[in-house]
Design a protein around this motif. Structure first.
Motif, PDB file in Angstrom:
ATOM      1  N   ILE A  29       0.851  -1.208   0.000  1.00 53.55           N
ATOM      2  CA  ILE A  29       0.000   0.000   0.000  1.00 53.55           C
ATOM      3  C   ILE A  29       0.885   1.256   0.000  1.00 53.55           C
ATOM      4  CG2 ILE A  29      -1.767   1.283   1.291  1.00 53.55           C
ATOM      5  CD1 ILE A  29      -2.860  -1.381   2.291  1.00 53.55           C
ATOM      6  N   ILE A  49       1.658   3.167  -3.270  1.00 56.70           N
ATOM      7  CA  ILE A  49       0.674   4.091  -3.871  1.00 56.70           C
ATOM      8  C   ILE A  49       0.269   5.193  -2.886  1.00 56.70           C
ATOM      9  CG2 ILE A  49      -0.274   2.630  -5.712  1.00 56.70           C
ATOM     10  CD1 ILE A  49      -2.430   1.719  -3.785  1.00 56.70           C
ATOM     11  N   LEU A  53      -6.762  10.223  -2.366  1.00 58.54           N
ATOM     12  CA  LEU A  53      -6.141   8.890  -2.400  1.00 58.54           C
ATOM     13  C   LEU A  53      -5.163   8.692  -1.243  1.00 58.54           C
ATOM     14  CD1 LEU A  53      -5.489   8.236  -6.195  1.00 58.54           C
ATOM     15  CD2 LEU A  53      -7.144   7.131  -4.691  1.00 58.54           C
ATOM     16  N   THR A  63      -6.047   5.576   1.095  1.00 57.51           N
ATOM     17  CA  THR A  63      -5.088   4.456   1.136  1.00 57.51           C
ATOM     18  C   THR A  63      -4.368   4.419   2.491  1.00 57.51           C
ATOM     19  OG1 THR A  63      -3.423   5.815   0.020  1.00 57.51           O
ATOM     20  CG2 THR A  63      -4.692   4.309  -1.361  1.00 57.51           C
ATOM     21  N   LEU A  85      -6.742   2.670   4.693  1.00 51.45           N
ATOM     22  CA  LEU A  85      -6.754   1.226   4.394  1.00 51.45           C
ATOM     23  C   LEU A  85      -5.483   0.530   4.906  1.00 51.45           C
ATOM     24  CD1 LEU A  85      -8.275   1.380   0.809  1.00 51.45           C
ATOM     25  CD2 LEU A  85      -9.196   0.006   2.681  1.00 51.45           C
ATOM     26  N   LEU A 108       2.285  11.618 -14.369  1.00 51.19           N
ATOM     27  CA  LEU A 108       0.829  11.657 -14.570  1.00 51.19           C
ATOM     28  C   LEU A 108       0.309  13.067 -14.295  1.00 51.19           C
ATOM     29  CD1 LEU A 108      -1.883  10.137 -15.093  1.00 51.19           C
ATOM     30  CD2 LEU A 108      -2.029   9.808 -12.632  1.00 51.19           C
ATOM     31  N   VAL A 142      -4.948  -4.405   0.606  1.00 51.92           N
ATOM     32  CA  VAL A 142      -4.002  -4.071  -0.476  1.00 51.92           C
ATOM     33  C   VAL A 142      -4.772  -3.956  -1.793  1.00 51.92           C
ATOM     34  CG1 VAL A 142      -1.925  -4.824  -1.712  1.00 51.92           C
ATOM     35  CG2 VAL A 142      -2.172  -5.320   0.732  1.00 51.92           C
ATOM     36  N   ALA A 161      -7.961  -3.434  -2.252  1.00 50.05           N
ATOM     37  CA  ALA A 161      -8.873  -2.284  -2.218  1.00 50.05           C
ATOM     38  C   ALA A 161      -8.109  -0.987  -2.496  1.00 50.05           C
ATOM     39  CB  ALA A 161      -9.567  -2.207  -0.862  1.00 50.05           C
ATOM     40  N   SER A 162      -6.907  -0.859  -1.950  1.00 45.24           N
ATOM     41  CA  SER A 162      -6.101   0.356  -2.156  1.00 45.24           C
ATOM     42  C   SER A 162      -5.745   0.526  -3.625  1.00 45.24           C
ATOM     43  CB  SER A 162      -4.798   0.288  -1.349  1.00 45.24           C
ATOM     44  OG  SER A 162      -5.089   0.230   0.006  1.00 45.24           O
ATOM     45  N   TYR A 163      -5.259  -0.573  -4.241  1.00 43.56           N
ATOM     46  CA  TYR A 163      -4.863  -0.486  -5.651  1.00 43.56           C
ATOM     47  C   TYR A 163      -6.089  -0.272  -6.546  1.00 43.56           C
ATOM     48  CZ  TYR A 163       0.079  -1.409  -4.992  1.00 43.56           C
ATOM     49  OH  TYR A 163       1.407  -1.282  -4.653  1.00 43.56           O
ATOM     50  N   LEU A 217      -9.014   1.130  -5.776  1.00 45.33           N
ATOM     51  CA  LEU A 217      -9.550   2.491  -5.624  1.00 45.33           C
ATOM     52  C   LEU A 217      -8.645   3.529  -6.292  1.00 45.33           C
ATOM     53  CD1 LEU A 217     -11.985   3.860  -4.064  1.00 45.33           C
ATOM     54  CD2 LEU A 217     -10.221   4.625  -2.493  1.00 45.33           C
ATOM     55  N   SER A 218      -7.328   3.337  -6.142  1.00 47.92           N
ATOM     56  CA  SER A 218      -6.378   4.275  -6.775  1.00 47.92           C
ATOM     57  C   SER A 218      -6.549   4.238  -8.284  1.00 47.92           C
ATOM     58  CB  SER A 218      -4.938   3.919  -6.409  1.00 47.92           C
ATOM     59  OG  SER A 218      -4.754   4.080  -5.034  1.00 47.92           O
ATOM     60  N   VAL A 256      -9.846   6.021  -9.273  1.00 44.94           N
ATOM     61  CA  VAL A 256      -9.786   7.492  -9.168  1.00 44.94           C
ATOM     62  C   VAL A 256      -8.888   8.087 -10.255  1.00 44.94           C
ATOM     63  CG1 VAL A 256      -9.023   9.412  -7.700  1.00 44.94           C
ATOM     64  CG2 VAL A 256     -10.363   7.564  -6.712  1.00 44.94           C
ATOM     65  N   LEU A 257      -7.708   7.484 -10.452  1.00 45.91           N
ATOM     66  CA  LEU A 257      -6.768   8.075 -11.417  1.00 45.91           C
ATOM     67  C   LEU A 257      -7.244   7.901 -12.860  1.00 45.91           C
ATOM     68  CD1 LEU A 257      -3.310   7.220  -9.775  1.00 45.91           C
ATOM     69  CD2 LEU A 257      -4.617   9.345  -9.668  1.00 45.91           C
ATOM     70  N   LEU A 313     -10.164  10.342 -13.275  1.00 49.50           N
ATOM     71  CA  LEU A 313      -9.660  11.718 -13.421  1.00 49.50           C
ATOM     72  C   LEU A 313      -9.113  11.930 -14.838  1.00 49.50           C
ATOM     73  CD1 LEU A 313      -8.756  14.445 -12.001  1.00 49.50           C
ATOM     74  CD2 LEU A 313      -6.602  13.298 -11.540  1.00 49.50           C
TER      75      LEU A 313
END
Lengths: 239, 60
Positions: free
Chosen positions: A52, A55, A102, A106, A109, A211, B11, B13-15, B17-18, B21-22, B25
């Motif tokens: 985690i 990111i 984020l 994160t 989480l 990005l 882990v 869920a984090s990836y 969701l990221s 969102v990205l 966007l």
């Protein structure tokens, strides 16, 4: 720099570098995700949840970096009245808000399995939450005020006043007792983490940076076009 | 990465969701750029038509 104050020149420059930005963003994300999910080992304490960090940390860095870009652009807009400065500040805000969201989610989480809680009102977490509110407030000003020059001036003041929060976020873990760990990469005596974790982290940080650059360039071009449309519509109404 | 490790859901869920969102966007910014470009071209076309005087057709 003054040469690129001209929106036409800026557009030409953006069109030239955008394909390179898109290419390097995609490449960095592919390499970064491979290192983050495949190459990097489990942490002896955190286990798989260390992934985690690859990111969460870049999102948090970019949340602060984007606000810094916004504050610098606002300063340039107020002091030198650079024609592109408030365009740069305005278009950076939604991107920064997403990075901050984020970083918060994160982090939460990661916090639940590691700290046993989704959220604590400690200095680091609270100051990042304040940063998120600053982004939302800044966006709201642009949405609420119809006259662009007035909105730009007020938004720039808010961005500059809110910049005081950036050093508070950075040093909150040193100034107050915090559940959040202190800095482990940008330290006077060098990074405190092993290269097997540091390398994926830095590649992902580069990917997030590219990005941001890509999205910011596209959003700035759009905003310039939108202002041209506004001027043309005004001329149509008058003529 | 081990999919049977403890807390793996956090882990993923984090990836997930990221990514959501990205990518969201990015799509929003690209869509805005395209629709603004279309609108600008439309307006420029109309303005060019107004500026151009109607051509006189010579009698044969």
């Amino acid at each position: 720099m003054q040469a690129y104050a001209n929106p036409t020149r800026f557009n030409a420059l953006a069109l030239t570098i955008l394909p390179w930005c898109v290419g390097s963003t995609v490449l960095l994300f592919l390499v970064g995700l491979y290192y983050s999910l495949v190459v990097a080992p489990q942490d002896y304490q955190q286990g798989e949840t260390v992934r985690i960090m690859f990111i969460h940390v870049p999102a948090a860095w970019m949340a602060m970096a984007t606000y810094t870009v916004m504050a610098l652009a606002s300063a340039v807009a107020i002091i030198w009245r650079h024609p592109l400065a408030d365009v740069a500040a305005k278009t950076a805000a939604p991107i920064g808000a997403c990075f901050t969201f984020l970083a918060l989610v994160t982090g939460s989480l990661w916090g639940k399995p590691m700290w046993g809680t989704w959220w604590v009102w400690d200095a680091r977490l609270t100051s990042v939450f304040v940063l998120f509110l600053l982004y939302l407030g800044y966006i709201a000003i642009w949405q609420a005020i119809e006259e662009p020059a007035k909105a730009a001036r007020l938004a720039a003041i808010v961005a500059l006043v809110g910049f005081v929060n950036i050093p508070i976020i950075k040093y909150s873990v040193d100034w107050w007792n915090s559940l959040h760990q202190p800095a482990s990469v940008f330290r006077m005596d060098g990074p405190a983490i092993h290269s097997s974790i540091l390398i994926p982290l830095l590649i992902m940080a580069l990917a997030y940076t590219m990005l941001f650059l890509t999205l910011h360039l596209i959003a700035m071009r759009t905003e310039i076009m939108r202002r041209r449309i506004h001027n043309m519509e005004q001329a149509e109404v008058q003529g | 990465m081990s999919f049977t490790a403890p807390h793996i859901g956090f882990v993923l869920a984090s990836y997930g969701l990221s990514a959501l969102v990205l990518v969201g966007l990015t799509l929003a910014i690209v869509w805005q750029a395209r629709s603004t470009m279309t609108r600008l071209k439309d307006l420029e076309g109309r303005a060019a038509k107004r500026r151009k005087p109607a051509k006189q057709v010579k009698p044969q």
